[in-house]
Design a protein around this motif. Sequence first.
Motif, PDB file in Angstrom:
ATOM      1  N   GLN A  25       1.128  -1.580  -0.129  1.00 13.18           N
ATOM      2  CA  GLN A  25      -0.263   0.361  -0.530  1.00 13.18           C
ATOM      3  C   GLN A  25       1.075   1.131  -0.014  1.00 13.18           C
ATOM      4  OE1 GLN A  25      -2.548   0.575   2.819  1.00 13.18           O
ATOM      5  NE2 GLN A  25      -1.208  -0.313   4.923  1.00 13.18           N
ATOM      6  N   HIS A  26       2.109   1.747   0.344  1.00 12.77           N
ATOM      7  CA  HIS A  26       2.871   2.566   0.890  1.00 12.77           C
ATOM      8  C   HIS A  26       3.327   3.049   0.071  1.00 12.77           C
ATOM      9  CE1 HIS A  26       1.506   3.075   5.199  1.00 12.77           C
ATOM     10  NE2 HIS A  26       2.242   2.041   5.464  1.00 12.77           N
ATOM     11  N   HIS A  27       3.560   1.888  -0.252  1.00 11.19           N
ATOM     12  CA  HIS A  27       4.632   2.228  -2.683  1.00 11.19           C
ATOM     13  C   HIS A  27       3.448   2.167  -3.498  1.00 11.19           C
ATOM     14  CE1 HIS A  27       8.037  -0.620  -0.626  1.00 11.19           C
ATOM     15  NE2 HIS A  27       7.227  -0.958  -0.171  1.00 11.19           N
ATOM     16  N   TRP A  33       0.861   9.324  -5.982  1.00  8.48           N
ATOM     17  CA  TRP A  33       1.500  10.938  -5.214  1.00  8.48           C
ATOM     18  C   TRP A  33       2.315  11.092  -6.571  1.00  8.48           C
ATOM     19  CZ3 TRP A  33       1.769  12.246   0.083  1.00  8.48           C
ATOM     20  CH2 TRP A  33       2.358  14.136   0.148  1.00  8.48           C
ATOM     21  N   SER A  34       3.184   9.695  -7.592  1.00  8.53           N
ATOM     22  CA  SER A  34       4.139  11.200  -7.763  1.00  8.53           C
ATOM     23  C   SER A  34       3.358  11.443  -9.766  1.00  8.53           C
ATOM     24  CB  SER A  34       5.922   9.301  -8.117  1.00  8.53           C
ATOM     25  OG  SER A  34       5.110   8.847  -9.220  1.00  8.53           O
ATOM     26  N   LEU A  35       2.619  10.767  -9.633  1.00 11.10           N
ATOM     27  CA  LEU A  35       1.886  10.939 -10.917  1.00 11.10           C
ATOM     28  C   LEU A  35       0.760  12.202 -10.672  1.00 11.10           C
ATOM     29  CD1 LEU A  35       1.140   7.384 -11.475  1.00 11.10           C
ATOM     30  CD2 LEU A  35       2.383   8.174 -12.672  1.00 11.10           C
ATOM     31  N   THR A  36       0.093  12.105  -9.650  1.00 13.28           N
ATOM     32  CA  THR A  36      -0.709  12.734  -9.390  1.00 13.28           C
ATOM     33  C   THR A  36      -0.586  14.496  -9.106  1.00 13.28           C
ATOM     34  OG1 THR A  36      -1.515  12.087  -6.752  1.00 13.28           O
ATOM     35  CG2 THR A  36      -2.553  11.047  -8.444  1.00 13.28           C
ATOM     36  N   ALA A  42      -3.652  10.629  -4.595  1.00  8.39           N
ATOM     37  CA  ALA A  42      -3.264   9.670  -4.778  1.00  8.39           C
ATOM     38  C   ALA A  42      -4.123   8.351  -3.883  1.00  8.39           C
ATOM     39  CB  ALA A  42      -1.944   9.880  -3.920  1.00  8.39           C
ATOM     40  N   GLU A  43      -4.750   8.734  -2.828  1.00  8.41           N
ATOM     41  CA  GLU A  43      -5.646   7.962  -2.609  1.00  8.41           C
ATOM     42  C   GLU A  43      -6.476   7.307  -3.165  1.00  8.41           C
ATOM     43  OE1 GLU A  43      -7.276   8.595   1.313  1.00  8.41           O
ATOM     44  OE2 GLU A  43      -5.817   9.718   2.153  1.00  8.41           O
ATOM     45  N   ASP A  44      -7.133   8.238  -3.735  1.00 10.03           N
ATOM     46  CA  ASP A  44      -8.286   7.484  -5.238  1.00 10.03           C
ATOM     47  C   ASP A  44      -7.815   6.517  -5.801  1.00 10.03           C
ATOM     48  OD1 ASP A  44      -9.844   9.355  -3.519  1.00 10.03           O
ATOM     49  OD2 ASP A  44      -9.814  11.306  -4.677  1.00 10.03           O
ATOM     50  N   VAL A  45      -6.558   7.017  -6.536  1.00 11.60           N
ATOM     51  CA  VAL A  45      -5.765   6.073  -7.505  1.00 11.60           C
ATOM     52  C   VAL A  45      -5.164   5.108  -6.990  1.00 11.60           C
ATOM     53  CG1 VAL A  45      -4.137   6.054  -9.205  1.00 11.60           C
ATOM     54  CG2 VAL A  45      -5.410   8.212  -8.551  1.00 11.60           C
ATOM     55  N   SER A  46      -4.787   4.875  -5.471  1.00 15.09           N
ATOM     56  CA  SER A  46      -4.509   3.712  -4.727  1.00 15.09           C
ATOM     57  C   SER A  46      -5.549   2.895  -4.403  1.00 15.09           C
ATOM     58  CB  SER A  46      -3.629   4.189  -2.902  1.00 15.09           C
ATOM     59  OG  SER A  46      -2.752   5.226  -3.880  1.00 15.09           O
ATOM     60  N   TRP A  73       2.730  -4.918 -11.055  1.00 14.05           N
ATOM     61  CA  TRP A  73       1.642  -5.153 -11.270  1.00 14.05           C
ATOM     62  C   TRP A  73       0.706  -4.225 -11.023  1.00 14.05           C
ATOM     63  CZ3 TRP A  73      -2.412  -7.669  -8.143  1.00 14.05           C
ATOM     64  CH2 TRP A  73      -3.324  -8.208  -9.373  1.00 14.05           C
ATOM     65  N   LEU A  74       0.671  -4.113  -9.899  1.00  9.21           N
ATOM     66  CA  LEU A  74       0.019  -3.235  -9.085  1.00  9.21           C
ATOM     67  C   LEU A  74       0.223  -1.704  -9.549  1.00  9.21           C
ATOM     68  CD1 LEU A  74       0.153  -4.543  -5.153  1.00  9.21           C
ATOM     69  CD2 LEU A  74      -2.183  -4.112  -6.993  1.00  9.21           C
TER      70      LEU A  74
END
Length: 126
Positions: A25-27, A33-36, A42-46, A73-74
């Motif tokens: 989850q942290h990764h 976060w690096s994308l958004t 980042a929370e929503d995407v994760s 994969w994730l």
Amino acid sequence: MEADVVNRLVTDLARGFECLVREQQHHVYAFAWSLTGNPQDAEDVSQEAFIRAWRALCGYDRERIRALRPRPWLFAIAHNVWRNRVRGKRLPTGPLDEAAWAIPAPHEAEPATQVEAAERTEMLTR
């Protein structure tokens, strides 16, 4: 460590997935976060990535799960979630303010206004 998670996924999908989430989850969040560039996005995407991962795993056979490399994969799933969100965002549109784009007749306008009108017409044409 990833091998342990994959083995757990093969033997007990629900508990294995719980371990996968705890381990990754942290990764996934850091990657999102690096994308958004935004912690809430980042929370929503994760979260969406993990939901999609669960749905995908439910349809995989044991051999496909054994071949899985969880983190890449994730990350691929999170990247696709982000890309779909970006594609879905549209700039707000509305009616043009006709007065702002009105071009006065050449004989009614001052020379400076005529130049501005010509530039505006050229810009609109492009």
